[in-house]
Design an enzyme around this catalytic site. Structure first.
Site, PDB file in Angstrom:
ATOM      1  N   GLU A  95      30.104  -1.059 -39.636  1.00  0.00           N
ATOM      2  CA  GLU A  95      31.032  -0.070 -39.099  1.00  0.00           C
ATOM      3  C   GLU A  95      32.468  -0.559 -39.200  1.00  0.00           C
ATOM      4  OE1 GLU A  95      27.921   1.712 -35.804  1.00  0.00           O
ATOM      5  OE2 GLU A  95      29.799   0.891 -35.079  1.00  0.00           O
ATOM      6  N   CYS A 121      25.314 -10.078 -36.393  1.00  0.00           N
ATOM      7  CA  CYS A 121      26.034 -11.277 -35.965  1.00  0.00           C
ATOM      8  C   CYS A 121      25.022 -12.267 -35.424  1.00  0.00           C
ATOM      9  CB  CYS A 121      27.051 -10.928 -34.872  1.00  0.00           C
ATOM     10  SG  CYS A 121      28.096 -12.333 -34.374  1.00  0.00           S
ATOM     11  N   CYS A 125      26.009 -13.268 -28.294  1.00  0.00           N
ATOM     12  CA  CYS A 125      26.614 -13.016 -26.980  1.00  0.00           C
ATOM     13  C   CYS A 125      25.868 -11.822 -26.370  1.00  0.00           C
ATOM     14  CB  CYS A 125      28.105 -12.710 -27.107  1.00  0.00           C
ATOM     15  SG  CYS A 125      29.029 -13.986 -27.991  1.00  0.00           S
ATOM     16  N   CYS A 128      27.315  -8.130 -26.002  1.00  0.00           N
ATOM     17  CA  CYS A 128      27.856  -7.468 -27.196  1.00  0.00           C
ATOM     18  C   CYS A 128      26.720  -6.813 -27.986  1.00  0.00           C
ATOM     19  CB  CYS A 128      28.563  -8.504 -28.061  1.00  0.00           C
ATOM     20  SG  CYS A 128      29.156  -7.847 -29.642  1.00  0.00           S
ATOM     21  N   CYS A 343      35.286  -2.154 -28.293  1.00  0.00           N
ATOM     22  CA  CYS A 343      34.955  -3.576 -28.426  1.00  0.00           C
ATOM     23  C   CYS A 343      33.522  -3.824 -27.994  1.00  0.00           C
ATOM     24  CB  CYS A 343      35.837  -4.446 -27.538  1.00  0.00           C
ATOM     25  SG  CYS A 343      37.571  -4.276 -27.841  1.00  0.00           S
TER      26      CYS A 343
HETATM   27  N1  SAH Z   1      32.842 -12.341 -33.445  1.00  0.00           N
HETATM   28  C1  SAH Z   1      34.285 -12.209 -33.298  1.00  0.00           C
HETATM   29  C2  SAH Z   1      34.775 -10.863 -33.762  1.00  0.00           C
HETATM   30  C3  SAH Z   1      34.334  -9.696 -32.911  1.00  0.00           C
HETATM   31  S1  SAH Z   1      35.675  -9.142 -31.964  1.00  0.00           S
HETATM   32  C4  SAH Z   1      34.648 -12.459 -31.867  1.00  0.00           C
HETATM   33  O1  SAH Z   1      33.763 -12.557 -31.037  1.00  0.00           O
HETATM   34  O2  SAH Z   1      35.832 -12.620 -31.576  1.00  0.00           O
HETATM   35  C5  SAH Z   1      34.893  -8.124 -30.773  1.00  0.00           C
HETATM   36  C6  SAH Z   1      35.456  -8.401 -29.409  1.00  0.00           C
HETATM   37  O3  SAH Z   1      34.812  -7.563 -28.446  1.00  0.00           O
HETATM   38  C7  SAH Z   1      35.218  -9.829 -28.967  1.00  0.00           C
HETATM   39  O4  SAH Z   1      36.313 -10.267 -28.238  1.00  0.00           O
HETATM   40  C8  SAH Z   1      34.009  -9.661 -28.075  1.00  0.00           C
HETATM   41  O5  SAH Z   1      33.822 -10.739 -27.202  1.00  0.00           O
HETATM   42  C9  SAH Z   1      34.357  -8.373 -27.377  1.00  0.00           C
HETATM   43  N2  SAH Z   1      33.207  -7.724 -26.760  1.00  0.00           N
HETATM   44  C10 SAH Z   1      31.917  -7.864 -27.083  1.00  0.00           C
HETATM   45  N3  SAH Z   1      31.158  -7.079 -26.313  1.00  0.00           N
HETATM   46  C11 SAH Z   1      31.997  -6.429 -25.486  1.00  0.00           C
HETATM   47  C12 SAH Z   1      31.803  -5.457 -24.467  1.00  0.00           C
HETATM   48  N4  SAH Z   1      30.593  -5.011 -24.188  1.00  0.00           N
HETATM   49  N5  SAH Z   1      32.902  -4.992 -23.842  1.00  0.00           N
HETATM   50  C13 SAH Z   1      34.129  -5.429 -24.164  1.00  0.00           C
HETATM   51  N6  SAH Z   1      34.370  -6.326 -25.117  1.00  0.00           N
HETATM   52  C14 SAH Z   1      33.311  -6.828 -25.764  1.00  0.00           C
END
Ligand code: SAH
Length: 361
Positions: A95, A121, A125, A128, A343
């Site tokens: 996406e 990925c 986490c 996410c 995000c």
């Molecule tokens: N893998 C890289 C690039 C992805 S950026 C990274 O982690 O930085 C996506 C962003 O959204 C990251 O900061 C991640 O931690 C955040 N994120 C993931 N799940 C989320 C959620 N449920 N709500 C808000 N932010 C989230």
């Protein structure tokens, strides 16, 4: 099967394709095709300055195939946020999200695209959606670059100019280092985007941060921190067990020193998990010496994580406490939640059923 696509070619390789299809062509032909693809964002078919037979041959050549086939498109905020699900040549899905921002007192109008660097990925986490879905594969350079050219075309059709790229879509950019860096170079050198308008976001892969610091590119770094002590971060961001908070702080300090760019820190506020006064203290201890800017993002809902985002009143007081501790911070108004484009919500339909989604009319 070889799944390279048009933006995987460098200038020499493109020159060879043109020579193969139209032997003895003048040298400027390859340059015309290159500029058409990169500067003018055209399809080979639209390069009307080329001789017709060459155009037709380019259209049919496998090396010139697009990387992305549109699977679905969603729109919200009155067309100011648009999400695409792309199907890759091997059937995997990724996406990208395009966001238009209107001019305000502090900003000119701008448009930003959020691109994926991997299908899925491996960082796992739990909060996410991409992490919940697991890893499929790295993207190629052409698959990353084409997300930008498609978004730039779409922006142009809206009368906007795409000026920023954030590597914040699916995947961990620094785990797919070479393709990510090559794509960033292509954006700067050929698509005409300034490196200062590119942001790579990482979960905190320390060796990758060090490597990026040595590239001599003034690219912005965003760190997905979410917890600033090892006990808590080991839990929230499992890769912390390999690259703990102190090593991360060292790598970030060196990045800032070498590039002169400001670090930004992403902190998804999760109710009762990382929104307490201790968290303010730990975060301030991490961020302040680095001069980092903190983006507070109330957690977006994902199918595989039951804990909620912090309620608005606590988001506000967390913000205030952080500023009192001397840290610059902004509460990010999240874009595209209702189309699962915010995000942490990008899963290309891999997790759960996206019942809130409604296709465009
Ligand atoms: N893998 C890289 C690039 C992805 S950026 C990274 O982690 O930085 C996506 C962003 O959204 C990251 O900061 C991640 O931690 C955040 N994120 C993931 N799940 C989320 C959620 N449920 N709500 C808000 N932010 C989230």
């Amino acid at each position: 099967m070889d799944h390279t696509s048009r933006y995987d070619l460098d200038r020499d390789a493109l020159g060879s394709v043109v020579e193969e299809l139209a032997p003895g062509s003048p040298r400027y032909r390859a340059a015309q095709v290159w500029d058409g693809l990169h500067r003018r964002l055209l399809e080979p078919d639209e390069l009307t300055e080329l001789p017709r037979p060459l155009r037709a041959a380019l259209r049919g050549h496998p090396a010139m195939a697009p990387a992305l086939e549109l699977d679905r498109e969603w729109e919200t905020d009155g067309g100011r946020t648009r999400k695409w699900v792309w199907r890759l040549a091997d059937g995997k899905r990724i996406e990208s999200v395009l966001m238009h921002y209107d001019a305000s007192a502090n900003h000119q109008a701008r448009s930003t695209v959020c691109v994926s660097t991997q299908a899925g990925c491996a960082m796992a986490c739990g909060f996410c959606a991409t992490g919940q879905a697991g890893f499929e594969r790295h993207l190629r350079v052409g698959e990353i670059v084409e997300q930008v050219t498609r978004a730039a075309r779409s922006a142009a059709a809206d009368g906007r100019r795409l000026s920023r790229v954030v590597f914040m879509g699916m995947g961990e950019p620094l785990a797919n280092y070479d393709a990510t860096l090559a794509a960033a170079h292509r954006m700067r050198d050929d698509l005409g985007l300034s490196a200062r308008h590119l942001t790579i976001s990482t979960v905190g892969l320390v060796p990758g941060i060090h490597r990026l610091a040595d590239e001599g590119l003034p690219i912005n770094l965003a760190l997905s921190l979410h917890a600033a002590n090892d006990a808590k971060r080991d839990d929230l961001v499992p890769i912390n067990r390999r690259y703990p908070v102190a090593a991360l702080a060292d790598a970030c300090r060196r990045y800032v020193e070498r590039t002169g760019r400001r670090l930004s820190i992403e902190w998804a506020l999760i109710e009762g998990v990382n929104d307490g006064i201790d968290d303010v203290r730990d975060l301030a201890a991490f961020a302040k010496p680095l001069g980092a800017h903190v983006n507070l993002i109330p957690l977006n809902p994902t199918p595989g994580y039951a804990v909620r985002g912090t309620a608005p009143a606590r988001v506000q007081s967390f913000h205030d406490e952080l500023r009192t501790a001397g840290v610059n911070a902004t509460v990010r108004q999240t874009r595209g939640r209702e189309i699962d484009a915010a995000c942490g919500q990008l899963a290309a339909g891999q997790v759960g059923a996206p019942v809130r989604l409604r296709p465009r009319p």
